[in-house]
Design a protein around this motif. Structure first.
Motif, PDB file in Angstrom:
ATOM      1  N   ARG A  21       0.970  -1.304   0.019  1.00  0.00           N
ATOM      2  CA  ARG A  21       0.089   0.092   0.005  1.00  0.00           C
ATOM      3  C   ARG A  21       1.041   1.248   0.053  1.00  0.00           C
ATOM      4  O   ARG A  21       1.798   1.477   0.747  1.00  0.00           O
ATOM      5  N   ILE A  22       0.635   2.296  -0.867  1.00  0.00           N
ATOM      6  CA  ILE A  22       1.601   3.286  -1.071  1.00  0.00           C
ATOM      7  C   ILE A  22       0.604   4.616  -0.995  1.00  0.00           C
ATOM      8  O   ILE A  22      -0.280   4.891  -1.554  1.00  0.00           O
TER       9      ILE A  22
ATOM     10  N   GLY B 158       0.140   3.276  10.118  1.00  0.00           N
ATOM     11  CA  GLY B 158      -0.111   1.802   9.680  1.00  0.00           C
ATOM     12  C   GLY B 158      -0.992   1.491   8.419  1.00  0.00           C
ATOM     13  O   GLY B 158      -1.197   0.435   8.091  1.00  0.00           O
ATOM     14  N   ASP B 159      -1.506   2.669   7.758  1.00  0.00           N
ATOM     15  CA  ASP B 159      -2.729   2.410   6.760  1.00  0.00           C
ATOM     16  C   ASP B 159      -1.581   2.279   5.392  1.00  0.00           C
ATOM     17  O   ASP B 159      -2.308   1.973   4.490  1.00  0.00           O
ATOM     18  N   VAL B 160      -0.409   2.614   5.355  1.00  0.00           N
ATOM     19  CA  VAL B 160       0.316   2.252   4.179  1.00  0.00           C
ATOM     20  C   VAL B 160       1.755   1.891   4.525  1.00  0.00           C
ATOM     21  O   VAL B 160       2.212   2.173   5.724  1.00  0.00           O
TER      22      VAL B 160
ATOM     23  N   ALA C 282      -2.267   2.026  -4.716  1.00  0.00           N
ATOM     24  CA  ALA C 282      -1.677   3.175  -4.530  1.00  0.00           C
ATOM     25  C   ALA C 282      -2.700   4.231  -4.326  1.00  0.00           C
ATOM     26  O   ALA C 282      -3.694   4.576  -5.254  1.00  0.00           O
ATOM     27  N   THR C 283      -2.548   5.118  -3.106  1.00  0.00           N
ATOM     28  CA  THR C 283      -3.566   6.102  -2.980  1.00  0.00           C
ATOM     29  C   THR C 283      -2.846   7.240  -3.070  1.00  0.00           C
ATOM     30  O   THR C 283      -1.566   7.611  -2.463  1.00  0.00           O
ATOM     31  N   PHE C 284      -3.273   8.369  -3.728  1.00  0.00           N
ATOM     32  CA  PHE C 284      -2.748   9.535  -4.252  1.00  0.00           C
ATOM     33  C   PHE C 284      -2.968  10.771  -3.024  1.00  0.00           C
ATOM     34  O   PHE C 284      -4.005  11.261  -3.148  1.00  0.00           O
TER      35      PHE C 284
END
Length: 527
Positions: free
Chosen positions: A56-57, A254-256, A238-240
């Motif tokens: 997760r990014i 700890g979400d990414v 990937a979350t921008f």
């Protein structure tokens, strides 16, 4: 927590097209919700790689053109491991094999690229000379071709069962390096059925793009038939997130697992022993103070020199930007082999005042100028304020205006400005500075915002047209940088740095050129 995926994850939704304006509050809520949906937090560094894990990014830059490969969105695709080009580029400026396993220059205008055997696209179709020709013809045929391929007169033809011939209107000694550009990626023939190519399931990289939610999130799955070996990761989300503080918060919570481009204040929280791994490297990007030489007052070299002497570049890097950048002594810095390693010149405020006096400006007649910049890069308004204070000490009153770059650019190109603070990557497309030195500083350069014109400089840059040796080209780059410094063509202030912080990730290597992030070797670990 171990994050494993089933062998056959359920099908994800297809992308939604279009964009909607939202308030800042709604945007924050959406980002938080997306991050939470990515799953619970993971552990710190260390541990064994997790088979079939999900990475997760929190990504720094979002796609802005629907993942169009002829725009800068192509960089997002190569970072996430979805697309590849015929060649790839190493940090030292050397070109290496990718979808093409070898290449030969047949004559000054023509190159032959032999394709790697057995490579397939994500849709299962083979990478053939016809597919390569279709992809390259499309990208050079758009209304505004990408920088790396613009103006070459590129012609692509099939050459037997395993090769293509690529020719140019004029000799191009670095064509194989140009074809490593993220804009020159090769997509499957099925991508080209609509008005614009579809990048969903049509690339060749280790990860297959399967869904996207506008400019908010993208999901990729492992491509098991990848020519470079089966990737370790099963999925990448990937979350921008444009706000650097929000990226740091997501990593801390700890979400990414990976956060790009964190501010210096946040990096202190992720130091050694904190359970996180921080990697920082100089980037081929310089923040410069551009000076419009086409009109008063900066047509006068004494005033340009006075501005240069007024500025304390070390203080800008170490104090104004809290050490998140490096002071610049010239255009190129430590990110490249040909960059200067000399310390920046010390400020000379008295010398600056003397030069201003020679040009007719003193305490009773201070020089008044306009200083423009833009807010997309958070460091620019901060630097503008610091530069304003330093100029005031020397007797220059600068009025700051922070605005949208797109609105400012026509004024800059037309020479209707005084000073402009610009963050510029001098290796945006390929690790060769020739394109930037030509577009930004030659008399007819398409992006010559300083409005500088020197026949001697143009003659130096013209030698690159026939210089093929990498080391010899780099000597020309050094000589050009020295000439720009001597002529005070703008004032390079600081060199940017790239930083990435990871948690529970193995096999990550920071790419200072920001073209690669997800690789076949990348894996999450058991915390």
């Amino acid at each position: 927590m171990i994050r494993s995926l089933p062998a056959s994850p359920e099908r994800l939704t297809m992308p939604r097209h279009g964009r909607h304006r939202r308030s800042a509050l709604v945007t924050v809520i959406v980002v938080v919700a997306l991050l939470a949906a990515c799953g619970p937090g993971g552990g710190g560094e260390g541990g064994a790689p997790v088979p079939d894990g999900e990475l997760r990014i929190a990504a720094q830059f979002a796609p802005r053109a629907g993942y169009a490969v002829d725009t800068d969105d192509a960089f997002v695709l190569t970072q996430l491991g979805a697309t590849e080009a015929l060649t790839a580029a190493a940090a030292d400026g050397q070109v290496r094999a990718a979808l093409a396993e070898s290449w030969t220059q047949l004559d000054p205008l023509t190159w032959r690229f032999v394709l790697r055997p057995g490579v397939t696209f994500h849709d299962g179709s083979p990478v053939t000379p016809a597919a390569v020709a279709t992809a390259l013809r499309y990208v050079v045929g758009v209304a505004a071709p990408p920088r790396a391929l613009r103006g070459l007169g590129l012609v692509v033809a099939e050459d037997g069962a395993d090769a293509v011939r690529v020719s140019t209107a004029q000799p191009d000694p670095i064509l194989p390096l140009r074809l490593s550009s993220p804009n020159a990626v090769i997509l499957a023939p099925s991508a080209y059925g609509g008005a614009t190519p579809s990048v969903f399931g049509t690339g060749t990289g280790p990860m297959r793009l399967v869904s996207a939610e506008g400019a908010q999130r993208a999901v990729l799955e492992r491509f098991d038939a990848y020519w470079g070996g089966r990737p370790a990761l099963a999925r990448v989300t990937a979350t921008f997130v444009s706000d650097p503080a929000a990226r740091a918060l997501a990593l801390r919570a700890g979400d990414v697992d990976i956060a790009q481009g964190l501010p210096e204040s946040s990096l202190l929280e992720f130091s050694a022993g904190s359970g996180f791994d921080e990697q920082t490297a100089p980037a081929p990007r310089t923040v410069s103070l551009l000076l419009n030489q086409s009109a008063a007052p900066f047509a006068d070299p004494r005033i340009r020199q006075a501005v240069a002497r007024s500025l304390d570049r070390r203080a800008l890097a170490e104090q104004a930007l809290a050490g998140s950048a490096l002071p610049a002594s010239e255009l190129f810095g430590p990110a490249v082999a040909w960059g200067a390693t000399d310390p920046p010149p010390a400020p000379d405020v008295e010398g600056a005042r003397a030069l201003l006096a020679q040009a007719g400006h003193g305490p009773d007649n201070p020089l008044r100028v306009r200083l423009w910049t833009y807010p997309v890069r958070a460091e620019l308004p901060t630097l503008a304020t610091a530069v304003q204070a330093m100029l005031r000490d020397a007797g220059v009153e600068a009025e700051i205006r922070v605005g949208d770059y797109g609105t400012q650019e026509p004024e800059l190109i037309a020479g209707r400005y005084d000073m402009f603070l610009l963050s510029r990557s001098y290796l945006t497309d390929v690790p060769d500075a020739g394109a930037t030195l030509r577009s930004d500083y030659t008399c007819d350069g398409s992006y010559n915002l300083n409005h500088y014109c020197s026949p001697a400089y143009d003659a130096l840059i013209a030698t690159l047209d026939t210089t093929t040796d990498t080391a010899a080209r780099q000597e020309v780059f050094r000589a050009a940088a020295r000439m720009l410094t001597e002529d005070v063509v703008g004032v390079p202030l600081v060199h940017s740095q790239e930083n990435v912080v990871t948690s529970g990730v193995a096999g990550f290597v920071l790419d200072p050129f920001a073209k690669r992030l997800v690789t076949p070797q990348l894996a999450v670990t058991a915390g």
